[in-house]
Scaffold this motif. Structure first.
Motif, PDB file in Angstrom:
ATOM      1  N   ALA A  55       0.846  -1.192   0.000  1.00  0.00           N
ATOM      2  CA  ALA A  55       0.000   0.000   0.000  1.00  0.00           C
ATOM      3  C   ALA A  55       0.880   1.240   0.000  1.00  0.00           C
ATOM      4  CB  ALA A  55      -0.908  -0.007   1.223  1.00  0.00           C
ATOM      5  N   PRO A  56       0.454   2.334  -0.640  1.00  0.00           N
ATOM      6  CA  PRO A  56       1.287   3.541  -0.711  1.00  0.00           C
ATOM      7  C   PRO A  56       1.580   4.125   0.671  1.00  0.00           C
ATOM      8  CG  PRO A  56      -0.510   3.635  -2.293  1.00  0.00           C
ATOM      9  CD  PRO A  56      -0.789   2.467  -1.402  1.00  0.00           C
ATOM     10  N   TRP A  57       2.763   4.704   0.808  1.00  0.00           N
ATOM     11  CA  TRP A  57       3.077   5.466   2.017  1.00  0.00           C
ATOM     12  C   TRP A  57       2.624   6.907   1.804  1.00  0.00           C
ATOM     13  CZ3 TRP A  57       6.911   9.411   1.952  1.00  0.00           C
ATOM     14  CH2 TRP A  57       7.632   9.507   0.758  1.00  0.00           C
ATOM     15  N   PHE A  58       2.672   7.704   2.855  1.00  0.00           N
ATOM     16  CA  PHE A  58       2.135   9.057   2.773  1.00  0.00           C
ATOM     17  C   PHE A  58       2.942  10.000   3.665  1.00  0.00           C
ATOM     18  CE2 PHE A  58      -0.279   6.416   5.739  1.00  0.00           C
ATOM     19  CZ  PHE A  58      -0.105   7.097   6.934  1.00  0.00           C
ATOM     20  N   VAL A  59       2.813  11.269   3.392  1.00  0.00           N
ATOM     21  CA  VAL A  59       3.468  12.319   4.183  1.00  0.00           C
ATOM     22  C   VAL A  59       2.534  12.733   5.309  1.00  0.00           C
ATOM     23  CG1 VAL A  59       4.369  14.680   4.167  1.00  0.00           C
ATOM     24  CG2 VAL A  59       4.821  13.138   2.227  1.00  0.00           C
ATOM     25  N   THR A  92       6.248  10.541   9.034  1.00  0.00           N
ATOM     26  CA  THR A  92       6.360  10.279   7.593  1.00  0.00           C
ATOM     27  C   THR A  92       7.295   9.100   7.351  1.00  0.00           C
ATOM     28  OG1 THR A  92       5.922  12.601   7.031  1.00  0.00           O
ATOM     29  CG2 THR A  92       7.063  11.257   5.385  1.00  0.00           C
ATOM     30  N   ALA A  93       8.420   9.091   8.073  1.00  0.00           N
ATOM     31  CA  ALA A  93       9.339   7.956   7.968  1.00  0.00           C
ATOM     32  C   ALA A  93       8.673   6.669   8.446  1.00  0.00           C
ATOM     33  CB  ALA A  93      10.608   8.231   8.770  1.00  0.00           C
ATOM     34  N   MET A  94       7.868   6.757   9.506  1.00  0.00           N
ATOM     35  CA  MET A  94       7.138   5.586   9.992  1.00  0.00           C
ATOM     36  C   MET A  94       6.197   5.058   8.913  1.00  0.00           C
ATOM     37  SD  MET A  94       6.379   6.884  13.904  1.00  0.00           S
ATOM     38  CE  MET A  94       5.148   5.633  14.263  1.00  0.00           C
TER      39      MET A  94
END
Length: 402
Positions: free
Chosen positions: A268-272, A280-282
């Motif tokens: 699944a995409p990561w997000f800011v 954000t790194a998490m």
């Protein structure tokens, strides 16, 4: 989270599938493998303590980076190494086992060991955690590894390079199947839920089975382990093995970073998260484990390869020797520590009752860490005793299954 050790069985008159290997390098290899297995077992203990005393704090899959407690997130991320490392070491150990036994002996051992693990999951671990009266059978990591061993047993007649290629195709391509979603009652729902779709299967007599660990991707991992087994043969110099592990580990981590930045395939995409570089790194490292995504496997197996290279280099270090004790009796440690944790939990529940909804738990994660520090030595001592017993009493047949 289970045993990846495949103990030696007595030799028979039948010819082995490969000639015997030299012993000095084999001893080095075994210690490094046991040390890595021991490390992930120690990490697994922390995650199981969370499930004992901190279960009331939700830990979705993947972890929600916007709300997760950072300390809890880091512990869960570290524990993510456990299942991938166990499964790939199972494949490696199976290949090494085959160098001392016939194909028929190897296949028979894998099938019997796999059935034992599946039975332990269904008839002991499900009841241990959820109660004898529970209608739910949890098909978790021990079940998964058992199925993988049986699948490997069926495949070992094929050339090793074919199995390696098949494993890589499964690991890299299984996320293409995510679009296939079946419902209860659909044709092939049950095999699909067992293979790739985490779901609930209705069983006779009002029972249900939860496929917590769909097995398809894990079969790919065990095939890759078998495929790289020759790296650990006795005649392969340690420096060559270390070089291969470092190159392979770095390649997997580089592929992880590239695919994660592209944000289009493998999870699944990561997000800011606005105003929070940490969260954000998490999000970037919040990956899907059930079933394991390609990115999850690239990150965890890449780190596992680098850790194994490190233990190869630190073979004589005291820490390596200590961790190898845990890795020398992995199934014993797994069953023993889970049993002790459930006894502790039920004792606390009997004394103080439910403190968070229907469960007992502590309010501060620091108490989980305190329990972790307090239990390492008490769990280390019986594991040491059993590892020595298993090494000393190879005449006791059932010991090789623990």
């Amino acid at each position: 989270m289970t045993t990846a050790t495949l103990p030696a069985m007595p030799m028979t008159a039948a010819a082995p599938t490969h000639p015997p290997r030299s012993s000095p390098v084999a001893r080095t290899r075994l210690r490094s493998i046991d040390a890595l297995r021991g490390l992930v077992m120690v990490l697994m203990l922390l995650d199981h303590l969370r499930e004992t005393w901190f279960l009331h704090v939700p830990m979705p899959d993947p972890i929600d980076a916007r709300v997760a407690l950072p300390a809890l997130y880091l512990a869960r991320l570290a524990a993510s190494l456990c299942a991938p490392v166990f499964v790939i070491l199972t494949g490696i150990s199976a290949f090494l086992f085959s160098t001392r036994h016939t194909r028929a002996e190897t296949r028979a051992f894998l099938v019997k060991r796999g059935l034992v693990l599946m039975a332990l999951e269904v008839f002991y671990l499900s009841e241990l955690y959820w109660g004898i009266a529970s209608p739910t059978l949890w098909l978790q990591v021990i079940w998964c590894i058992g199925v993988c061993m049986i699948a490997l047993a069926a495949a070992i007649g094929l050339p090793r390079r074919v199995l390696l290629a098949a494993g890589l195709v499964i690991v890299c391509g299984h996320n293409l199947l995510d679009v296939v979603q079946l419902r209860s009652g659909d044709a092939f729902f049950v095999p699909w839920a067992l293979l790739h779709q985490r779901d609930v299967i209705a069983l006779p007599f009002g029972l249900v089975a939860k496929t917590s660990y769909p097995v398809l991707a894990w079969i790919g991992v065990i095939l890759v382990g078998w495929g790289i087994g020759p790296w650990f043969l006795g005649e392969v110099p340690a420096r060559v093995r270390v070089q291969r592990l470092v190159v392979g580990g770095c390649a997997m981590l580089a592929a992880f970073v590239l695919l994660r930045l592209l944000n289009g395939y493998g999870d699944a995409p990561w997000f800011v998260v606005p105003d929070s570089a940490m969260r954000t790194a998490m999000s970037f490292f919040a990956l899907t484990k059930y079933p394991p995504s390609l990115l999850f496997l690239l990150l965890t197996l890449g780190c596992g390869a680098l850790l194994l290279a490190m233990f190869e280099r630190l073979n004589e270090a005291k820490l390596t020797a200590a961790l190898a004790v845990f890795g020398g009796a992995p199934m014993f440690f797994y069953l023993f520590h889970l049993t002790m944790l459930r006894l502790l939990y039920h004792s606390a529940f009997a004394m103080w009752g439910a403190t968070h909804g229907a469960t007992f738990g502590v309010s501060n994660y620091g108490w989980v860490l305190a329990w972790y520090a307090a239990l390492i030595v008490p769990l280390y001592l019986p594991t040491t005793w059993f590892a020595r017993l298993k090494a000393r009493r190879r005449d006791i047949a059932w010991l090789k299954y623990l």
